[in-house]
Scaffold this active site. Sequence first.
Site, PDB file in Angstrom:
ATOM      1  N   ARG A  65       0.803  -1.227   0.000  1.00 34.99           N
ATOM      2  CA  ARG A  65       0.000   0.000   0.000  1.00 34.99           C
ATOM      3  C   ARG A  65       0.834   1.274   0.000  1.00 34.99           C
ATOM      4  O   ARG A  65       0.335   2.339  -0.373  1.00 34.99           O
ATOM      5  CB  ARG A  65      -1.020  -0.052   1.145  1.00 34.99           C
ATOM      6  CG  ARG A  65      -2.217  -0.915   0.766  1.00 34.99           C
ATOM      7  CD  ARG A  65      -3.031  -1.342   1.944  1.00 34.99           C
ATOM      8  NE  ARG A  65      -2.459  -2.535   2.556  1.00 34.99           N
ATOM      9  CZ  ARG A  65      -2.705  -2.920   3.796  1.00 34.99           C
ATOM     10  NH1 ARG A  65      -3.499  -2.210   4.555  1.00 34.99           N
ATOM     11  NH2 ARG A  65      -2.153  -4.026   4.265  1.00 34.99           N
ATOM     12  N   GLU A 102       2.863  -7.608  12.351  1.00 34.23           N
ATOM     13  CA  GLU A 102       1.760  -7.843  13.301  1.00 34.23           C
ATOM     14  C   GLU A 102       1.191  -9.246  13.163  1.00 34.23           C
ATOM     15  O   GLU A 102       0.788  -9.852  14.129  1.00 34.23           O
ATOM     16  CB  GLU A 102       0.650  -6.794  13.125  1.00 34.23           C
ATOM     17  CG  GLU A 102      -0.314  -6.778  14.297  1.00 34.23           C
ATOM     18  CD  GLU A 102      -1.451  -5.770  14.154  1.00 34.23           C
ATOM     19  OE1 GLU A 102      -1.640  -5.202  13.082  1.00 34.23           O
ATOM     20  OE2 GLU A 102      -2.176  -5.595  15.151  1.00 34.23           O
TER      21      GLU A 102
HETATM   22  O1  LIG Z   1       4.124  -2.430  11.514  1.00 29.60           O
HETATM   23  P1  LIG Z   1       3.939  -3.833  11.018  1.00 29.60           P
HETATM   24  O2  LIG Z   1       3.524  -4.793  12.088  1.00 29.60           O
HETATM   25  O3  LIG Z   1       5.110  -4.314  10.232  1.00 29.60           O
HETATM   26  O4  LIG Z   1       2.674  -3.834  10.042  1.00 29.60           O
HETATM   27  C1  LIG Z   1       2.453  -2.856   9.069  1.00 29.60           C
HETATM   28  C2  LIG Z   1       2.541  -3.410   7.680  1.00 29.60           C
HETATM   29  O5  LIG Z   1       1.533  -4.418   7.492  1.00 29.60           O
HETATM   30  C3  LIG Z   1       0.763  -4.101   6.323  1.00 29.60           C
HETATM   31  O6  LIG Z   1       1.294  -4.661   5.177  1.00 29.60           O
HETATM   32  P2  LIG Z   1       1.326  -6.221   4.895  1.00 29.60           P
HETATM   33  O7  LIG Z   1       2.676  -6.734   5.246  1.00 29.60           O
HETATM   34  O8  LIG Z   1       0.146  -6.859   5.510  1.00 29.60           O
HETATM   35  O9  LIG Z   1       1.297  -6.298   3.330  1.00 29.60           O
HETATM   36  P3  LIG Z   1       0.291  -5.819   2.204  1.00 29.60           P
HETATM   37  O10 LIG Z   1       0.491  -4.323   2.105  1.00 29.60           O
HETATM   38  O11 LIG Z   1       0.809  -6.554   1.035  1.00 29.60           O
HETATM   39  O12 LIG Z   1      -1.094  -6.183   2.619  1.00 29.60           O
HETATM   40  C4  LIG Z   1       0.847  -2.594   6.251  1.00 29.60           C
HETATM   41  O13 LIG Z   1       0.551  -2.117   4.960  1.00 29.60           O
HETATM   42  C5  LIG Z   1       2.258  -2.329   6.668  1.00 29.60           C
HETATM   43  O14 LIG Z   1       3.170  -2.434   5.584  1.00 29.60           O
HETATM   44  N1  LIG Z   2      -4.266  -3.473  11.989  1.00 37.69           N
HETATM   45  C1  LIG Z   2      -3.866  -3.368  10.723  1.00 37.69           C
HETATM   46  N2  LIG Z   2      -4.661  -2.805   9.794  1.00 37.69           N
HETATM   47  C2  LIG Z   2      -4.221  -2.705   8.506  1.00 37.69           C
HETATM   48  N3  LIG Z   2      -3.045  -3.143   8.092  1.00 37.69           N
HETATM   49  C3  LIG Z   2      -2.240  -3.694   9.000  1.00 37.69           C
HETATM   50  N4  LIG Z   2      -1.002  -4.208   8.902  1.00 37.69           N
HETATM   51  C4  LIG Z   2      -0.635  -4.646  10.096  1.00 37.69           C
HETATM   52  N5  LIG Z   2      -1.578  -4.440  11.002  1.00 37.69           N
HETATM   53  C5  LIG Z   2      -2.609  -3.850  10.335  1.00 37.69           C
END
Ligand SMILES: O=P(O)(O)OC[C@H]1O[C@H](OP(=O)(O)OP(=O)(O)O)[C@H](O)[C@@H]1O
Ligand SMILES: Nc1ncnc2[nH]cnc12
Length: 178
Positions: A65, A102
Amino acid sequence: MSDVTYLKNLLGVHPNFPKKGVTFLDIFPILRNPIAFETLITHLIHHILTNNEIKPDVIVGLDARGFLLGPIISMRLGCSFVPIRKGGKLPGLVEVVKYEKEYGIDEFEIQSDAIKPGQNVIVIDDLIATGGSAHAAGELIKKSGGKTLEYVFIVGLPFLKGHEKLDAKSYWIVEAED
Ligand SMILES: O=P(O)(O)OC[C@H]1O[C@H](OP(=O)(O)OP(=O)(O)O)[C@H](O)[C@@H]1O
Ligand SMILES: Nc1ncnc2[nH]cnc12
């Protein structure tokens, strides 16, 4: 209404997604609305220009994103956009870092020649939760010889203390509650 309240009211809130116990905060309703998207980008540009003495050379966006925000911001600032992708998706020589976020373990990569030694970088992503993703991005920027000025997000979950892992200041527009 302030930008912050306006944008916060548009966030999607999805309890127990993608797994039980996680409340997923969805930025896509903001992007669906061109006035809200413009408000978001203008707010971020204003923040970056008024809170950093040095103009960044590079905006790094995190897969996936961060890719929706980074290129627009870099074009407006007149600097480079560089993606950090999930493992195995970038061609050529890459730097690799494994990280925990997370809801699981993942791998991030950057092209080895994308950031020149000494360049000033701002990292952009939609959200910081545990900070695992942003911290891994910081490690890749360091390996590339870059200097991170700031980590910028739409949403912060400060109760998870992710920002405390980072090697530079951080900013989020909307703060999510525990
Ligand atoms: O602070 P953190 O615990 O690392 O979590 C945050 C990350 O998690 C989500 O991406 P995700 O890795 O789910 O990938 P996506 O954007 O492909 O859905 C979000 O867009 C962040 O990049
Ligand atoms: N709570 C949350 N909502 C959206 N994106 C995430 N990536 C990690 N944690 C998330």
